[in-house]
Every structure is written in C-alpha cells, then in structure tokens.
Scaffold this motif. Structure first.
Motif, PDB file in Angstrom:
ATOM      1  N   CYS A   1      43.616  61.229  26.204  1.00 55.48           N
ATOM      2  CA  CYS A   1      43.907  60.858  24.819  1.00 55.48           C
ATOM      3  C   CYS A   1      45.325  60.338  24.721  1.00 55.48           C
ATOM      4  CB  CYS A   1      43.719  62.061  23.909  1.00 55.48           C
ATOM      5  SG  CYS A   1      44.223  61.758  22.233  1.00 55.48           S
ATOM      6  N   LYS A   2      45.457  59.042  24.795  1.00 55.54           N
ATOM      7  CA  LYS A   2      46.805  58.463  24.719  1.00 55.54           C
ATOM      8  C   LYS A   2      46.933  57.779  23.366  1.00 55.54           C
ATOM      9  CE  LYS A   2      48.154  59.019  29.199  1.00 55.54           C
ATOM     10  NZ  LYS A   2      48.100  60.468  29.163  1.00 55.54           N
ATOM     11  N   THR A   3      46.645  58.536  22.339  1.00 51.20           N
ATOM     12  CA  THR A   3      46.628  57.934  21.010  1.00 51.20           C
ATOM     13  C   THR A   3      48.032  57.579  20.554  1.00 51.20           C
ATOM     14  OG1 THR A   3      46.742  60.078  20.008  1.00 51.20           O
ATOM     15  CG2 THR A   3      44.575  59.160  20.300  1.00 51.20           C
ATOM     16  N   GLU A   4      48.120  56.438  19.947  1.00 52.73           N
ATOM     17  CA  GLU A   4      49.409  55.997  19.429  1.00 52.73           C
ATOM     18  C   GLU A   4      49.494  56.250  17.941  1.00 52.73           C
ATOM     19  OE1 GLU A   4      51.785  55.226  21.341  1.00 52.73           O
ATOM     20  OE2 GLU A   4      50.564  55.199  23.142  1.00 52.73           O
ATOM     21  N   GLN A   5      48.357  56.447  17.319  1.00 48.41           N
ATOM     22  CA  GLN A   5      48.403  56.721  15.885  1.00 48.41           C
ATOM     23  C   GLN A   5      47.276  57.653  15.498  1.00 48.41           C
ATOM     24  OE1 GLN A   5      47.208  53.461  13.374  1.00 48.41           O
ATOM     25  NE2 GLN A   5      46.557  52.266  15.132  1.00 48.41           N
ATOM     26  N   HIS A   6      47.409  58.222  14.333  1.00 52.41           N
ATOM     27  CA  HIS A   6      46.409  59.153  13.850  1.00 52.41           C
ATOM     28  C   HIS A   6      46.037  58.767  12.430  1.00 52.41           C
ATOM     29  CE1 HIS A   6      45.582  63.304  11.967  1.00 52.41           C
ATOM     30  NE2 HIS A   6      44.461  62.805  12.446  1.00 52.41           N
ATOM     31  N   ILE A   7      44.749  58.621  12.220  1.00 53.76           N
ATOM     32  CA  ILE A   7      44.291  58.288  10.869  1.00 53.76           C
ATOM     33  C   ILE A   7      43.509  59.493  10.357  1.00 53.76           C
ATOM     34  CG2 ILE A   7      42.840  56.743   9.503  1.00 53.76           C
ATOM     35  CD1 ILE A   7      43.297  54.600  11.644  1.00 53.76           C
TER      36      ILE A   7
ATOM     37  N   PRO B   1      43.610  53.104  21.322  1.00 55.26           N
ATOM     38  CA  PRO B   1      43.026  54.439  21.120  1.00 55.26           C
ATOM     39  C   PRO B   1      43.723  55.170  19.971  1.00 55.26           C
ATOM     40  CG  PRO B   1      43.422  54.049  23.444  1.00 55.26           C
ATOM     41  CD  PRO B   1      44.033  52.898  22.709  1.00 55.26           C
ATOM     42  N   THR B   2      42.928  55.598  19.025  1.00 56.93           N
ATOM     43  CA  THR B   2      43.474  56.196  17.808  1.00 56.93           C
ATOM     44  C   THR B   2      42.710  57.467  17.472  1.00 56.93           C
ATOM     45  OG1 THR B   2      44.079  54.029  16.978  1.00 56.93           O
ATOM     46  CG2 THR B   2      43.856  55.753  15.326  1.00 56.93           C
ATOM     47  N   LEU B   3      43.437  58.497  17.132  1.00 51.98           N
ATOM     48  CA  LEU B   3      42.776  59.729  16.706  1.00 51.98           C
ATOM     49  C   LEU B   3      42.399  59.593  15.235  1.00 51.98           C
ATOM     50  CD1 LEU B   3      41.957  62.711  17.084  1.00 51.98           C
ATOM     51  CD2 LEU B   3      44.304  63.322  16.496  1.00 51.98           C
ATOM     52  N   VAL B   4      41.099  59.708  14.974  1.00 52.14           N
ATOM     53  CA  VAL B   4      40.650  59.641  13.583  1.00 52.14           C
ATOM     54  C   VAL B   4      40.059  61.003  13.217  1.00 52.14           C
ATOM     55  CG1 VAL B   4      39.231  58.398  11.910  1.00 52.14           C
ATOM     56  CG2 VAL B   4      40.073  57.212  13.934  1.00 52.14           C
TER      57      VAL B   4
ATOM     58  N   LEU C   1      52.256  67.580  25.003  1.00 51.78           N
ATOM     59  CA  LEU C   1      51.439  67.974  23.844  1.00 51.78           C
ATOM     60  C   LEU C   1      52.089  67.500  22.551  1.00 51.78           C
ATOM     61  CD1 LEU C   1      50.104  71.651  24.067  1.00 51.78           C
ATOM     62  CD2 LEU C   1      48.806  69.538  23.864  1.00 51.78           C
ATOM     63  N   GLN C   2      53.406  67.681  22.476  1.00 53.89           N
ATOM     64  CA  GLN C   2      54.097  67.278  21.249  1.00 53.89           C
ATOM     65  C   GLN C   2      54.082  65.766  21.067  1.00 53.89           C
ATOM     66  OE1 GLN C   2      57.421  69.818  21.887  1.00 53.89           O
ATOM     67  NE2 GLN C   2      56.576  71.393  20.536  1.00 53.89           N
ATOM     68  N   ARG C   3      54.077  65.046  22.176  1.00 55.46           N
ATOM     69  CA  ARG C   3      53.975  63.599  22.089  1.00 55.46           C
ATOM     70  C   ARG C   3      52.605  63.218  21.503  1.00 55.46           C
ATOM     71  NH1 ARG C   3      52.464  59.217  24.081  1.00 55.46           N
ATOM     72  NH2 ARG C   3      51.042  60.139  25.595  1.00 55.46           N
ATOM     73  N   ARG C   4      51.561  63.919  21.986  1.00 53.13           N
ATOM     74  CA  ARG C   4      50.213  63.632  21.477  1.00 53.13           C
ATOM     75  C   ARG C   4      50.079  63.996  20.000  1.00 53.13           C
ATOM     76  NH1 ARG C   4      46.114  65.257  26.500  1.00 53.13           N
ATOM     77  NH2 ARG C   4      47.431  64.375  28.123  1.00 53.13           N
ATOM     78  N   LEU C   5      50.880  64.996  19.572  1.00 57.35           N
ATOM     79  CA  LEU C   5      50.793  65.442  18.180  1.00 57.35           C
ATOM     80  C   LEU C   5      51.735  64.676  17.250  1.00 57.35           C
ATOM     81  CD1 LEU C   5      50.715  69.276  18.857  1.00 57.35           C
ATOM     82  CD2 LEU C   5      49.017  68.071  17.487  1.00 57.35           C
TER      83      LEU C   5
ATOM     84  N   LEU D   1      38.051  62.496  16.313  1.00 57.26           N
ATOM     85  CA  LEU D   1      37.496  61.516  17.248  1.00 57.26           C
ATOM     86  C   LEU D   1      38.580  60.588  17.757  1.00 57.26           C
ATOM     87  CD1 LEU D   1      34.414  60.249  15.241  1.00 57.26           C
ATOM     88  CD2 LEU D   1      34.393  61.825  17.164  1.00 57.26           C
ATOM     89  N   VAL D   2      38.459  60.219  19.020  1.00 60.73           N
ATOM     90  CA  VAL D   2      39.370  59.176  19.497  1.00 60.73           C
ATOM     91  C   VAL D   2      38.576  57.871  19.507  1.00 60.73           C
ATOM     92  CG1 VAL D   2      40.741  58.294  21.410  1.00 60.73           C
ATOM     93  CG2 VAL D   2      40.779  60.713  20.869  1.00 60.73           C
TER      94      VAL D   2
END
Ligand SMILES: C=C(O[C@H]1C=CC=C(C(=O)O)[C@@H]1O)C(=O)O
Ligand SMILES: [Mg+2]
Length: 478
Positions: free
Chosen positions: A4-10, A45-48, A107-111, A164-165
């Motif tokens: 999970c290398k998400t750059e943004q979270h929606i 890749p985006t965390l939704v 982890l903090q980067r992912r969050l 979801l990613v």
C-alpha cells in the motif's frame, strides 16, 4: 501481501444512519454516488474509506459471522471504544530483529494523508532478539494491519467502514462491484453463542512445578551475585479440548468474566489466534500527551468485602510486592524524564481491582518533547519491569535463557496507531489458540524475598479467568 503505497486518502461518509442489515445497500448507494468523481480523481494508488453510521451494532456478533482469515478485535479498558475487523487492505510485517524506528516511520508515512479514524492494529514480539518458535512465526517481530472492514462502537457512535486501495480511476467501478458482492454476506447480526466451551481433557504446565523451583533458584542466585534486581518469569499452560475452539465464543466469555481490561483478538491470515484480557496499559498518546501506568504486585480478590480489604491491606504492606511495583514506577518515570516534560505522577499508590486479582497501580501523564514519537516510546518503555526486569537487558537475556518456551507476543506491546494517536496495552493474561489447543501465558515478578511456591500460586490466581471459562477434566505436568 498488498503493497500500500498510497499517496492520498479519500474518505467518503454516508449521511444517513443505517441498520446492520441494510448496511450493504447503504454503502452500495454511497459507492454509486461517488463513482464518477473517483474515476476522475484517482491516478495513483489511493486509500478510499467508505464510512456509514450504524443505528446500533454488536461488533463481536458481527465478527463471529466473518469467514475472513484475518479477524481482529480490540476493546479498551474503559469500554469506551470497541472495534471488530475482518480482512486486510494493507499490512506491515517484519521478522528477525527489525529496525523499529524505520518501521514505525513507515507506518506513519502510510497514515500521513489519512483521516484520524484510520487505524493500523497489531503488535510486537516481546523480545525480537530471541528466535520465534513455529506457532509464533507468522506473528513476526512486528505486524500491523489496516483492516478491510471495520465495525466500531464508541461514545461517538457506531460506524461501519470499508477501506480499499484503488489503483487507478478507471478500475474503480470494477473493483467496487466486486466489493459489493462480498458486502452482501457481511452484515449479519446473529448473537454470539453463549454455550459452554468444549471440555479441556488435558492440562500441561511448562515449566512444571519442580522446574519452576529451579528457575526461581537461579534467579535468586543472579540477585545475590548483583547482576540483576528483578525478573518476571512466565509459565505456559496448555489446555487440550475435546473439540475445536471458537475464538469469538471464548472472547465473549472472557469479556463476561474479566472487567477493567483491554480485550483483544488478533488472527492474521489463518494463523493461530492471539487472545486475551489484559489490565495493563503500556501507553496512550493523544498528540503530544502521553498516559502510562505501573501495574505490579498481586493478591487475589476476597470473597467478601472484609476479605477483599484484608488482601488489599496485605498487598499495600508487603515489602516484596511494593518493591516489585517500585521497579516499574521508576522505570516509567526514567523514560518520561528522558522523553517528556510536565510529568504528573500520583502522590500515593492505588489499587487496580480486577475480577480475580488486585494489583498495585500508579497512573502517569506527561507531554512528549519535540522530536520524539511512538518508536521512542515503544523502544524505551517496553518491556517495563512488570513483564521484563531490572536491569532491562540482563533480564531479557535471562528470560530467554531460563524460560523453556518462546513468549512470542505474550507481554509484548499490542494495540493501534493512527495519524495522531496511539494506544498500546501489555499483552499479558493472554493465550495462543490453535484448533483444539489453548496455550495460556502468565508471569510473576521475582525479586529478593520471592518464594517459588507463592509465585506459582500467584500465577494460578492470574490464570483464574481463563480457567473459569473452561471445564477442566485432568491435570498433567510437563
Ligand atoms: C506478568 C504478568 O503480570 C504482571 C502484571 C501485574 C502484576 C504482576 C506481578 O505481581 O507479578 C506482573 O508483574 C502476567 O500476568 O503475565
Ligand atoms: Mg507479583
């Protein structure tokens, strides 16, 4: 493993309050409404997260209906926050002796771009320098998971979340449609069965009572030689049942008999389940504010108010138990002195009264200095002398040499991290569950003046909650 290398979270929230039964339909509406926008916005890749409010819910019942091989449960000691989760959207796993700071930063980067209610749940091995045995191997030295589905119940309401990613906008519709099909089978609310657990036919204790005496003697020798002042030694009690255990049923019964505890269950990808009811907070962080506590020294609860008070007074006046506890207080205060300012500590010791035992108890709070974070807290506070010893390094070395089993996550930090908050409990009063076997881990603080027989008894009392929910047929010593 999903990278999970998400750059943004929606985060997409439903406005209407749904019931558990129509949650799938409500989320489907939410997804349908948002597909055009998602298709346009997502180029990487985006965390939704889809979130809906539930009218009412019972996370444990919901969890019992989930067939997923990853199932998690966490409820805090104040019963103010409860979460059940199934499936994985992301995981961070490390074996051997990993670099904790790098992992926590990862982890903090992912969050970093996520909202505050996104949490990774997991834990750490008690001692990553000791080799993992077969049963504990899948837990690794560190494992944290962002669940796919979560049901939470808190003072702020009840929520159902899907994380979801999404890889790319033009795949959104396809991915979400597959998700909805799974969702139809997700939302069920049949209550957890309260039928008695199957009968335990064999009990084995490792070490047995004779070996325990020998281990305690060796520890006392180490005290006399001046190389150690305290060590917490544990026992592994294995129960074999007539049939396979249902972890959720066991957890429900544990919740019924143990009050004022963090209740937890971690099962990752079909591995054995780690289950327990621990009274002890390692620390909680809300922004820069830290809460920690010292829990050590033990007496049983009395059968009457008078008997209970007599045990309490005996505990408060016991030189051995007060020393056991003091080592923990000093260690926490030393860490706080190093990492924090505004340290608040109680004027006098109090008691933590649980269902079957009572402990000496001190609560601390402080403000974290700039530049310090969870990795520093985990590295410095864990293991406190409530589960390790003094000096820390020597005690960890002796534990690995003296105990005839791998502790795995027993007595390790377990809990969750979000963007700005975290909470870790000490994974004691816990067991590893495999099909029809339960390995229960429990320890006792050994200091000068400790006697093998009474420490054995102390552990029996701590084991009481696990034993109370089982019908035991026979006892054997390993
Ligand atoms: C190590 C355990 O308990 C610790 C926490 C409270 C009291 C303890 C004691 O009195 O020995 C232990 O230090 C355990 O339950 O496995
Ligand atoms: Mg003790």
């Amino acid at each position: 493993m999903i990278e999970c290398k998400t750059e943004q979270h929606i985060k997409i929230c439903g406005k209407e309050i749904a019931t558990v039964q129509n949650a799938a339909r409500t989320i489907q509406q939410l997804i349908d409404e948002n597909i055009p926008e998602l298709t346009e916005t997502i180029a990487q890749p985006t965390l939704v997260s889809f979130q809906i409010s539930l009218e009412n819910c019972d996370p444990l019942s919901w969890l019992s209906q989930q067939a997923s091989t990853t199932r998690l449960y966490w409820s805090d000691r104040e019963a103010s926050y409860e979460v059940a989760a199934a499936g994985e959207t992301d995981r961070l796993f490390a074996e051997g002796e990993p670099h904790l700071t790098e992992l926590i930063l990862e982890l903090q980067r992912r969050l970093a771009s996520s909202s505050e209610d996104i949490r990774y749940y997991g834990g750490l091995k008690f001692d990553s320098s000791s080799p993992a045995d077969h049963d504990w191997k899948p837990f690794g030295a560190l494992l944290f998971v962002l669940p796919r589905y979560e049901m939470t119940k808190s003072q702020h309401g009840n929520t159902f979340t899907i994380n979801l990613v999404i890889q790319h906008g033009n795949e959104v519709e396809q991915q979400l449609l597959a998700e909805i099909q799974t969702l139809q089978t997700l939302c069920s609310a049949a209550p957890v069965s309260s039928q008695p657990l199957p009968i335990a036919s064999i009990r084995t204790d490792s070490p047995n009572q004779k070996e325990w005496q020998e281990i305690i003697d060796k520890s006392i020798q180490a005290f006399d030689s001046g190389c150690m002042e305290k060590i917490v030694l544990a026992r592994k009690t294995t129960m074999v049942f007539s049939e396979e255990l249902d972890p959720i049923r066991l957890l429900k019964q544990l919740k019924d008999v143990v009050n004022r505890a963090f209740h937890f269950y971690f099962q990752f990808d079909g591995t054995p389940g780690f289950i327990g009811a621990t009274p002890e907070r390692l620390y909680k962080r809300i922004g820069e504010t830290i809460f920690s506590e010292a829990v050590a020294g033990t007496r049983p609860r009395g059968n009457s108010p008078e008997a209970d008070l007599a045990f309490a007074e005996d505990l408060l006046n016991s030189d051995k138990d007060v020393r056991e506890h003091q080592f923990v207080c000093k260690s926490i205060l030393d860490v706080m002195d190093e990492l924090c300012t505004d340290i608040q500590s109680p004027a006098q010791v109090s008691l933590l009264k649980l269902a079957r035992v009572q402990h000496l108890y001190n609560k601390y709070s402080a403000t974290l200095k700039k530049g310090y974070g969870d990795a520093d807290l985990l590295e410095r506070i864990h293991p406190t002398p409530a589960v390790g010893g003094v000096p820390k390094k020597e005690a960890i070395r002796q534990i690995a040499a003296l105990e005839p089993f791998d502790r795995g996550w027993y007595a390790g930090p377990i809990g969750w991290l979000s963007r700005n908050e975290s909470e870790f409990a000490v994974g004691i009063r816990s067991a590893l569950m495999m099909k029809n076997q339960l390995h229960i881990y429990t320890g006792a603080g050994i200091v000068k003046g400790s006697e093998a027989e009474s420490e054995w008894e102390e552990i029996e009392n701590k084991l009481g909650s696990f034993l109370a929910i089982q019908q035991v047929n026979g006892t054997e010593n390993a």
